[in-house]
Design a protein around this motif. Structure first.
Motif, short mmCIF file in Angstrom:
data_model
loop_
_atom_site.label_atom_id
_atom_site.label_comp_id
_atom_site.label_asym_id
_atom_site.label_seq_id
_atom_site.Cartn_x
_atom_site.Cartn_y
_atom_site.Cartn_z
N PRO A 283 5.29 -18.11 -9.47
CA PRO A 283 5.51 -16.68 -9.22
C PRO A 283 5.13 -15.76 -10.38
CG PRO A 283 7.35 -17.95 -8.36
CD PRO A 283 6.50 -18.90 -9.16
N ALA B 70 2.21 -12.78 -10.26
CA ALA B 70 2.50 -11.39 -10.66
C ALA B 70 1.61 -10.94 -11.80
CB ALA B 70 3.97 -11.26 -11.04
N ARG C 256 1.36 -10.57 -5.12
CA ARG C 256 2.75 -10.62 -4.67
C ARG C 256 2.83 -11.44 -3.39
NH1 ARG C 256 4.59 -6.21 -0.87
NH2 ARG C 256 2.70 -5.45 0.11
N TYR C 257 4.00 -12.03 -3.18
CA TYR C 257 4.25 -12.78 -1.95
C TYR C 257 4.47 -11.82 -0.80
CZ TYR C 257 4.97 -17.20 -4.43
OH TYR C 257 4.81 -18.33 -5.19
N ARG D 97 6.64 -16.51 2.25
CA ARG D 97 6.87 -17.70 1.42
C ARG D 97 7.87 -18.57 2.16
NH1 ARG D 97 9.25 -17.57 -4.77
NH2 ARG D 97 8.63 -19.68 -5.31
N LEU E 120 -0.18 -14.56 0.12
CA LEU E 120 -0.15 -13.77 -1.11
C LEU E 120 -1.11 -12.61 -0.96
CD1 LEU E 120 -0.57 -16.66 -3.73
CD2 LEU E 120 1.55 -15.65 -2.89
N GLU E 121 -0.76 -11.48 -1.52
CA GLU E 121 -1.64 -10.31 -1.51
C GLU E 121 -2.03 -9.96 -2.94
OE1 GLU E 121 -1.57 -6.06 0.64
OE2 GLU E 121 0.09 -6.38 -0.77
#
Length: 95
Positions: A25, A29, A34-35, A38, A57-58
């Motif tokens: 994570p 970041a 970002r998730y 999940r 994820l984006e």
């Protein structure tokens, strides 16, 4: 244009996968990601796919996604994930 990683992951060694899950994570970041998804409950609406652990994820754009994926720090974690799980990852350009 935003970019996404979509993964359908089958965890085969949960204790080893936990190491990956703890470390990834912060690295996501650090690369602007970002998730969006999940884990969580999954149901197949069409087709014959077999859902496992779903991850989306984006990232701000494909350059950030590629920098994350190919970074030496993530490649170390990829080796752990590949020993602990199998599955498929896709890089997708979106809006």
């Amino acid at each position: 244009m935003a970019a996404y990683i979509y993964g359908n992951i089958e965890i085969t060694r949960p204790e080893l996968y936990e190491e990956y899950r703890r470390e990834v994570p912060a690295l996501i970041a650090a690369h602007g990601g970002r998730y969006l998804v999940r884990g969580g409950a999954v149901s197949v609406l069409e087709g014959s796919g077999v859902p496992q652990r779903q991850v989306i994820l984006e990232f701000p754009d494909m350059a950030h996604l590629q920098a994350f994926y190919h970074s030496p720090e993530y490649q170390r974690l990829v080796a752990i994930r590949q020993r602990a799980a199998s599955g498929t990852l896709f890089a997708i350009e979106g809006y």
